[in-house]
Design a protein around this motif. Structure first.
Motif, short mmCIF file in Angstrom:
data_model
loop_
_atom_site.label_atom_id
_atom_site.label_comp_id
_atom_site.label_asym_id
_atom_site.label_seq_id
_atom_site.Cartn_x
_atom_site.Cartn_y
_atom_site.Cartn_z
N THR A 175 7.83 -9.42 0.96
CA THR A 175 6.95 -9.30 -0.22
C THR A 175 6.99 -7.90 -0.83
O THR A 175 6.24 -7.62 -1.75
CB THR A 175 5.48 -9.68 0.06
N GLY A 224 -3.23 -7.12 -5.84
CA GLY A 224 -1.94 -7.78 -5.94
C GLY A 224 -1.18 -7.80 -4.64
O GLY A 224 -0.71 -8.83 -4.19
N ASN A 225 -1.05 -6.64 -3.96
CA ASN A 225 -0.19 -6.55 -2.79
C ASN A 225 -0.72 -7.32 -1.58
O ASN A 225 0.03 -8.02 -0.90
CB ASN A 225 0.04 -5.09 -2.41
N LEU A 251 -0.15 -10.93 -2.18
CA LEU A 251 1.24 -11.31 -1.95
C LEU A 251 1.52 -11.50 -0.47
O LEU A 251 2.14 -12.48 -0.06
CB LEU A 251 2.18 -10.24 -2.51
N LYS A 301 3.25 -8.97 -10.08
CA LYS A 301 2.60 -9.40 -8.83
C LYS A 301 2.03 -10.81 -8.98
O LYS A 301 2.14 -11.63 -8.05
CB LYS A 301 1.51 -8.41 -8.44
N ARG A 321 4.83 -13.36 -8.75
CA ARG A 321 5.31 -13.56 -7.38
C ARG A 321 4.32 -14.35 -6.55
O ARG A 321 4.71 -15.15 -5.68
CB ARG A 321 5.62 -12.21 -6.72
N SER A 352 -2.70 -0.49 -6.82
CA SER A 352 -2.48 -0.67 -5.38
C SER A 352 -3.38 0.20 -4.51
O SER A 352 -3.60 -0.12 -3.34
CB SER A 352 -1.02 -0.38 -5.02
N ASN A 378 6.44 -3.14 -5.40
CA ASN A 378 6.10 -4.18 -6.36
C ASN A 378 5.76 -3.54 -7.70
O ASN A 378 4.60 -3.33 -8.05
CB ASN A 378 4.95 -5.04 -5.83
#
Length: 320
Positions: free
Chosen positions: A43, A76-77, A80, A105, A108, A226, A302
């Motif tokens: 990811t 987002g991270n 994911l 993001k 994905r 992030s 990302n």
């Protein structure tokens, strides 16, 4: 509070699910420098480690209903990572993100078959909506940073660094909510020191150490997608209170310049939050001793590749 034993348990649990990312020697520097390429993780971000540890441990304990699945709130991270882990384990995932989450993001997340719900403008808005969903559905909540299994999973990065280069003196890490920092500090306690790098615009750990407790900070700046937690997590603060890290702050211009340098010199497509750790050195916010052996974690990639350039205008402006 977590300990190295928790990190070692996580290492055993997730070893068949995550990538062992490379650690390579960096370019010329006044001090020996290594880069930990965690942006090559599943990811594109370190958070896959904690996501797998959280979900696998919950399955072991019978706390994760495969029919209901998991829920996460994220810039987002973390979304994911948890969506990817859930797909790998065959359970559904619902992810709440702010309306401001980068399109790359969100796209994905959809590719990982997650149900995506966008709400509000900050992580806290997504978090509150996710809590309501958990209460209604019974889904397993996977915190972006402030759960023991999430932090312990992230700490396995330090185990790999010190296995590959036992002589490392210092690990530099970007801090948002503090899950990665907490895991690293638990793993490295008594073995190496930690430098915690944060943007001036989102100084969650720095402000907590100054106040003596976690406090809310305003969220803004280039790395907010992030590193955009409003306050540092309780786990990170408890560890930092016992053995304080070296806390440094970096300007947005320094983060932009560091990101451009990572691309120009190493072809590393770091997102701005990940570049904050590198910026701690390139800006001079942290100055290692001449013989100090330093590892920098490049924790995520990302980002929009269209913004990467050897001659990015923002890099020239920041470096001039």
């Amino acid at each position: 509070m977590i300990t190295r034993d928790d990190v070692l348990a996580a290492e055993r649990r997730i070893s068949n699910y995550i990538r062992r990312t490379p650690l390579f020697r960096g370019g010329s520097s006044s001090a020996p420098l290594w880069l930990k390429c965690e942006f090559l993780q599943h990811t594109g971000v370190f958070k896959a480690r904690g996501a797998f540890n959280r979900q696998l441990a919950a399955l072991e304990r019978g706390e994760l209903d495969p029919a209901v699945g998991v829920v996460a709130a994220s810039g987002g991270n973390a979304g994911l990572a948890n969506a990817y882990a859930a797909a790998a384990l065959g359970v559904p995932a619902t992810v709440f993100v702010p309306d401001t989450a980068p399109r790359v993001k969100v796209e994905r997340l959809l590719k990982y078959n997650a149900t995506v719900r966008q709400i509000g403008t900050e992580y806290i808005d997504a978090y509150e909506a996710a809590q309501e969903y958990v209460a209604q559905s019974g889904a397993l909540f996977c915190h972006a940073y402030d759960q023991p299994e999430i932090a312990a999973g992230a700490g396995t990065i330090a185990e790999e660094i010190l296995q590959d280069e036992p002589g490392i003196d210092t690990i530099v890490v970007a801090v948002g909510g503090g899950g990665l920092y907490a895991g690293l500090a638990a793993s490295a306690a008594g073995r190496t020191k930690i430098v915690a790098a944060e943007p001036f615009t989102i100084p969650t750990l720095h402000a907590a150490l100054k106040a003596g407790r976690p406090v809310d900070v305003a969220v803004s700046g280039i790395a907010a997608d992030s590193l955009g937690a409003r306050r540092v997590g309780d786990i990170a603060f408890s560890i930092a209170s016992k053995e304080p890290p070296i806390s440094v702050l970096v300007k947005d211009d320094d983060i932009i310049a560091a990101r451009a340098q990572l691309w120009s010199e190493y072809r590393i497509p770091a997102e701005y939050g990940a570049a904050a750790a590198f910026a701690a050195l390139t800006s001079g916010a942290y100055r290692p001793q001449e013989d100090e052996r330093v590892a920098i974690i490049i924790c995520g990639a990302n980002t929009d590749p269209g913004t990467l350039s050897d001659a990015a205008p923002e890099y020239r402006a920041a470096a001039s």
